[in-house]
Design a protein around this motif. Structure first.
Motif, PDB file in Angstrom:
ATOM      1  N   GLU A 172       5.541  40.081  49.711  1.00 40.97           N
ATOM      2  CA  GLU A 172       6.982  40.671  50.559  1.00 40.97           C
ATOM      3  C   GLU A 172       7.463  39.858  51.644  1.00 40.97           C
ATOM      4  O   GLU A 172       8.835  40.883  52.135  1.00 40.97           O
ATOM      5  CB  GLU A 172       5.698  41.324  50.935  1.00 40.97           C
ATOM      6  N   HIS A 173       6.729  38.792  51.953  1.00 42.57           N
ATOM      7  CA  HIS A 173       7.437  38.151  52.492  1.00 42.57           C
ATOM      8  C   HIS A 173       8.532  37.363  52.481  1.00 42.57           C
ATOM      9  O   HIS A 173       9.008  36.617  53.242  1.00 42.57           O
ATOM     10  CB  HIS A 173       6.347  37.298  53.473  1.00 42.57           C
ATOM     11  N   GLY A 174       8.754  37.728  51.296  1.00 42.54           N
ATOM     12  CA  GLY A 174      10.011  36.360  50.356  1.00 42.54           C
ATOM     13  C   GLY A 174       9.740  35.490  50.316  1.00 42.54           C
ATOM     14  O   GLY A 174       8.713  34.718  50.027  1.00 42.54           O
ATOM     15  N   GLU A 175      10.815  34.595  49.828  1.00 41.08           N
ATOM     16  CA  GLU A 175      10.672  33.168  49.269  1.00 41.08           C
ATOM     17  C   GLU A 175      11.971  32.055  50.426  1.00 41.08           C
ATOM     18  O   GLU A 175      12.483  33.316  51.181  1.00 41.08           O
ATOM     19  CB  GLU A 175      11.434  32.917  48.186  1.00 41.08           C
ATOM     20  N   VAL A 176      11.565  31.168  50.619  1.00 41.69           N
ATOM     21  CA  VAL A 176      12.614  30.214  52.028  1.00 41.69           C
ATOM     22  C   VAL A 176      13.299  28.795  51.078  1.00 41.69           C
ATOM     23  O   VAL A 176      12.229  28.101  49.801  1.00 41.69           O
ATOM     24  CB  VAL A 176      11.568  29.431  52.535  1.00 41.69           C
ATOM     25  N   LEU A 177      14.054  28.797  50.931  1.00 45.29           N
ATOM     26  CA  LEU A 177      15.146  27.749  50.798  1.00 45.29           C
ATOM     27  C   LEU A 177      15.041  26.065  51.955  1.00 45.29           C
ATOM     28  O   LEU A 177      15.548  26.898  52.799  1.00 45.29           O
ATOM     29  CB  LEU A 177      16.304  27.949  49.978  1.00 45.29           C
ATOM     30  N   TYR A 178      14.615  25.618  51.696  1.00 45.78           N
ATOM     31  CA  TYR A 178      15.055  24.045  52.199  1.00 45.78           C
ATOM     32  C   TYR A 178      16.070  23.658  51.861  1.00 45.78           C
ATOM     33  O   TYR A 178      16.300  23.379  50.477  1.00 45.78           O
ATOM     34  CB  TYR A 178      13.879  23.671  53.128  1.00 45.78           C
ATOM     35  N   GLU A 179      16.949  23.069  52.891  1.00 49.65           N
ATOM     36  CA  GLU A 179      17.771  21.600  52.080  1.00 49.65           C
ATOM     37  C   GLU A 179      18.309  20.339  53.498  1.00 49.65           C
ATOM     38  O   GLU A 179      17.534  20.254  54.424  1.00 49.65           O
ATOM     39  CB  GLU A 179      19.177  22.910  51.959  1.00 49.65           C
ATOM     40  N   ILE A 180      18.196  19.902  53.137  1.00 44.57           N
ATOM     41  CA  ILE A 180      18.735  18.462  52.981  1.00 44.57           C
ATOM     42  C   ILE A 180      20.116  18.147  52.565  1.00 44.57           C
ATOM     43  O   ILE A 180      20.253  17.666  51.094  1.00 44.57           O
ATOM     44  CB  ILE A 180      17.945  17.953  53.614  1.00 44.57           C
ATOM     45  N   THR A 181      21.134  17.412  54.035  1.00 47.84           N
ATOM     46  CA  THR A 181      22.314  16.809  53.014  1.00 47.84           C
ATOM     47  C   THR A 181      22.156  15.611  52.942  1.00 47.84           C
ATOM     48  O   THR A 181      21.429  14.906  54.358  1.00 47.84           O
ATOM     49  CB  THR A 181      23.592  17.665  53.623  1.00 47.84           C
ATOM     50  N   LYS A 182      23.472  14.857  52.086  1.00 48.99           N
ATOM     51  CA  LYS A 182      22.675  13.470  52.339  1.00 48.99           C
ATOM     52  C   LYS A 182      23.526  12.614  54.080  1.00 48.99           C
ATOM     53  O   LYS A 182      22.770  11.905  54.190  1.00 48.99           O
ATOM     54  CB  LYS A 182      24.460  12.950  51.509  1.00 48.99           C
ATOM     55  N   ASP A 183      24.192  13.485  54.341  1.00 48.61           N
ATOM     56  CA  ASP A 183      24.924  13.528  55.346  1.00 48.61           C
ATOM     57  C   ASP A 183      23.893  13.287  56.486  1.00 48.61           C
ATOM     58  O   ASP A 183      23.514  12.526  57.715  1.00 48.61           O
ATOM     59  CB  ASP A 183      25.872  13.742  56.307  1.00 48.61           C
ATOM     60  N   GLU A 184      23.232  14.150  57.081  1.00 50.24           N
ATOM     61  CA  GLU A 184      22.014  14.483  57.280  1.00 50.24           C
ATOM     62  C   GLU A 184      20.683  13.562  57.098  1.00 50.24           C
ATOM     63  O   GLU A 184      20.143  12.891  57.991  1.00 50.24           O
ATOM     64  CB  GLU A 184      21.326  16.175  57.163  1.00 50.24           C
ATOM     65  N   TRP A 185      20.372  13.549  55.579  1.00 50.22           N
ATOM     66  CA  TRP A 185      19.658  12.464  55.978  1.00 50.22           C
ATOM     67  C   TRP A 185      19.400  10.331  56.376  1.00 50.22           C
ATOM     68  O   TRP A 185      18.989  10.153  56.765  1.00 50.22           O
ATOM     69  CB  TRP A 185      19.447  12.465  54.483  1.00 50.22           C
ATOM     70  N   LYS A 186      21.342  10.483  55.879  1.00 51.66           N
ATOM     71  CA  LYS A 186      21.791   9.313  56.791  1.00 51.66           C
ATOM     72  C   LYS A 186      20.964   9.196  57.537  1.00 51.66           C
ATOM     73  O   LYS A 186      20.682   8.438  58.905  1.00 51.66           O
ATOM     74  CB  LYS A 186      23.200   9.074  56.448  1.00 51.66           C
ATOM     75  N   LYS A 187      21.968  10.052  58.914  1.00 47.91           N
ATOM     76  CA  LYS A 187      21.556  10.380  60.139  1.00 47.91           C
ATOM     77  C   LYS A 187      20.089   9.535  60.675  1.00 47.91           C
ATOM     78  O   LYS A 187      19.981   9.804  61.273  1.00 47.91           O
ATOM     79  CB  LYS A 187      22.176  11.848  60.747  1.00 47.91           C
ATOM     80  N   GLN A 188      19.237  10.627  59.929  1.00 47.51           N
ATOM     81  CA  GLN A 188      17.782  10.491  59.704  1.00 47.51           C
ATOM     82  C   GLN A 188      17.204   9.192  59.836  1.00 47.51           C
ATOM     83  O   GLN A 188      16.520   8.614  60.347  1.00 47.51           O
ATOM     84  CB  GLN A 188      16.860  11.973  59.748  1.00 47.51           C
TER      85      GLN A 188
END
Length: 190
Positions: A172-188
């Motif tokens: 009942e609380h749902g599902e969650v989707l997480y994401e990371i883009t290539k640009d975000e990953w490169k900055k990290q």
């Protein structure tokens, strides 16, 4: 760009990832029957027949997409830890891949899920120019999995609700989707 790691076998300081073979249905059965592993997945582990079918489907996926799919995770002494997955659509080479992982209970809380997930994010973004985004999906209440994705730099993108005939507790609380883009990953990485 450095040469891509061999998708047949990759490793970190504590994890060796290798492609599945037909006999790995036994390892997946062990994992699925490990207490707590199926909590956010199903009411009971799948049958041996379903696991054998699943393993064959995974092996068939390698033929179509040899650089992606699911890997068995083993410790440096060969102990079975679980599996990791980096896969996309079976129809075309996707710009978005989905990250997944499942570890045996005795290896929870050791940072292994984060270590393996980071390996696959680096593999996806450093060596595959068509990959622009990696996502991960879990139940909202699966705090451990959400924490792994957050430690890998992924961000919560949305919460959504699915309808199940026999929902698991917490659905009942749902599902969650997480994401990371290539640009975000490169900055990290800097």
């Amino acid at each position: 760009m450095a040469a891509a790691p061999n998708p047949m076998a990759m490793s970190t300081k504590r994890i060796c990832l290798r492609r599945l073979i037909p006999d790995d249905f036994q390892l997946l059965g062990l994992l699925n029957n490990d207490e707590g592993v199926m909590t956010y997945l199903d009411h009971e582990p799948p049958s041996v027949e379903k696991v054998k079918f699943e393993v064959q489907h995974i092996i068939d996926y390698y033929t179509r997409w040899p650089k992606f799919g699911r890997w068995i995770a083993e410790g440096l002494k060969g102990e079975f830890l679980g599996w990791f997955c980096l896969a996309g659509s079976e129809q075309e080479m996707p710009a978005t891949l989905e990250l997944g992982y499942r570890l045996r209970r005795q290896y929870w809380g050791m940072g292994l899920a984060t270590e393996g997930a980071r390996l696959l994010l680096g593999y996806a973004f450093s060596h595959h120019p068509t990959v622009e985004r990696v996502i991960g999906i879990t139940m909202f209440i699966n705090e451990r999995s959400r924490h792994v994705m957050e430690k890998c730099g992924m961000r919560h993108a949305k919460t959504f609700h699915l309808i199940f005939e026999d929902p698991l507790p917490g659905t009942e609380h749902g599902e969650v989707l997480y994401e990371i883009t290539k640009d975000e990953w490169k900055k990290q990485q800097t």
